[in-house]
Design a protein around this motif. Structure first.
Motif, PDB file in Angstrom:
ATOM      1  N   THR A   1       0.829  -1.207   0.000  1.00 33.96           N
ATOM      2  CA  THR A   1       0.000   0.000   0.000  1.00 33.96           C
ATOM      3  C   THR A   1       0.863   1.256   0.000  1.00 33.96           C
ATOM      4  N   ASP A   2       2.112   1.123  -0.451  1.00 34.26           N
ATOM      5  CA  ASP A   2       3.017   2.270  -0.383  1.00 34.26           C
ATOM      6  C   ASP A   2       2.952   3.194  -1.590  1.00 34.26           C
TER       7      ASP A   2
ATOM      8  N   GLN B   1      -3.340  -6.588   3.600  1.00 29.25           N
ATOM      9  CA  GLN B   1      -2.662  -5.361   3.202  1.00 29.25           C
ATOM     10  C   GLN B   1      -1.374  -5.195   3.986  1.00 29.25           C
ATOM     11  N   GLN B   2      -0.298  -4.983   3.252  1.00 31.16           N
ATOM     12  CA  GLN B   2       0.965  -4.670   3.903  1.00 31.16           C
ATOM     13  C   GLN B   2       0.990  -3.167   4.151  1.00 31.16           C
ATOM     14  N   SER B   3       1.359  -2.771   5.343  1.00 31.38           N
ATOM     15  CA  SER B   3       1.505  -1.343   5.623  1.00 31.38           C
ATOM     16  C   SER B   3       2.785  -0.889   4.965  1.00 31.38           C
TER      17      SER B   3
ATOM     18  N   HIS C   1       8.656  -2.932   5.271  1.00 36.85           N
ATOM     19  CA  HIS C   1       7.975  -2.352   6.432  1.00 36.85           C
ATOM     20  C   HIS C   1       7.322  -3.427   7.291  1.00 36.85           C
ATOM     21  N   GLU C   2       6.749  -4.434   6.648  1.00 36.77           N
ATOM     22  CA  GLU C   2       6.137  -5.534   7.393  1.00 36.77           C
ATOM     23  C   GLU C   2       7.176  -6.290   8.215  1.00 36.77           C
TER      24      GLU C   2
ATOM     25  N   TRP D   1       0.730  -8.504   8.430  1.00 35.97           N
ATOM     26  CA  TRP D   1      -0.447  -7.919   7.787  1.00 35.97           C
ATOM     27  C   TRP D   1      -1.491  -7.485   8.811  1.00 35.97           C
TER      28      TRP D   1
ATOM     29  N   ARG E   1      -1.618  -4.359  10.614  1.00 36.65           N
ATOM     30  CA  ARG E   1      -1.776  -2.939  10.944  1.00 36.65           C
ATOM     31  C   ARG E   1      -2.950  -2.318  10.200  1.00 36.65           C
TER      32      ARG E   1
ATOM     33  N   ASN F   1      -5.609  -0.528   7.816  1.00 35.74           N
ATOM     34  CA  ASN F   1      -5.749  -0.656   6.374  1.00 35.74           C
ATOM     35  C   ASN F   1      -5.571   0.672   5.652  1.00 35.74           C
ATOM     36  N   CYS F   2      -5.247   0.582   4.395  1.00 30.32           N
ATOM     37  CA  CYS F   2      -5.152   1.730   3.501  1.00 30.32           C
ATOM     38  C   CYS F   2      -6.568   2.233   3.225  1.00 30.32           C
TER      39      CYS F   2
END
Length: 185
Positions: A57-58, A88-90, A95-96, A146, A148, A150-151
């Motif tokens: 989601t970057d 979703q990966q933050s 970062h994960e 996964w 954190r 959500n976007c």
């Protein structure tokens, strides 16, 4: 029951292959042209399947977000809403890993053969034959993966959002399960 993971890159593929049981396919739903989603759907059976989509989601913009949601909805139509989960990966995989291991970037680089940056880190992860052991010995917490917030761009898909802790479909590989049991008690 068959388990399919759709991940965005080879490093995510390496991580998922080390941790979980299931087939992993690298496909980026953010930029996959709408006309090509049907090619992907042909390789995913529509019966007795659970599909887990892992996305970064970057680098989200409105055009790619619209494309992602349309592709995701095509997947849902193909296998059924009850058979799809979104992870979703933050940010991105790096970062994960930082979050799941509770470390700083320099330490992450050092763990993976003294990488000199994120590009080198990815190469080192891909060539790491002891990935699972490196994660375990450095405090990797699979329950944080996964997990954190959500976007907000993907709020229309919030009904499908899961975490590694809340998705009953995720099955750790026996070797990963053994290591996690040792760490967790």
């Amino acid at each position: 029951m068959q388990y399919f993971f759709l991940v965005e890159g080879e490093t995510e593929q390496a991580l998922v292959n080390a941790l979980y049981i299931g087939q992993v396919k690298v496909v980026n739903l953010w930029c996959l042209p709408r006309r090509k989603i049907f090619t992907l759907l042909r390789v995913i059976p529509y019966k007795s399947v659970k599909v887990m989509v892992v996305c970064d989601t970057d680098r989200v913009d409105l055009l790619s977000c619209s494309n992602f949601i349309a592709n995701f909805n095509s997947l849902v139509s193909h296998v059924g809403a009850e058979n799809v989960a979104l992870f979703q990966q933050s940010g991105n995989l790096e970062h994960e890993l930082l979050y799941c291991m509770g470390i700083q970037r320099a330490r992450l680089w050092a763990i993976f053969n003294r990488a000199t940056g994120d590009a080198q880190l990815k190469k080192n992860i891909l060539s790491d034959r002891l990935l699972l052991q490196h994660l375990h010995s450095n405090g990797f917490d699979v329950d944080k993966l996964w997990g954190r917030p959500n976007c907000h761009h993907l709020n229309p898909l919030s009904a499908y959002t899961r975490t590694s802790k809340t998705c009953a479909w995720l099955q750790l590989r026996p070797e990963a399960k053994a290591l996690m049991k040792v760490r967790n008690g």
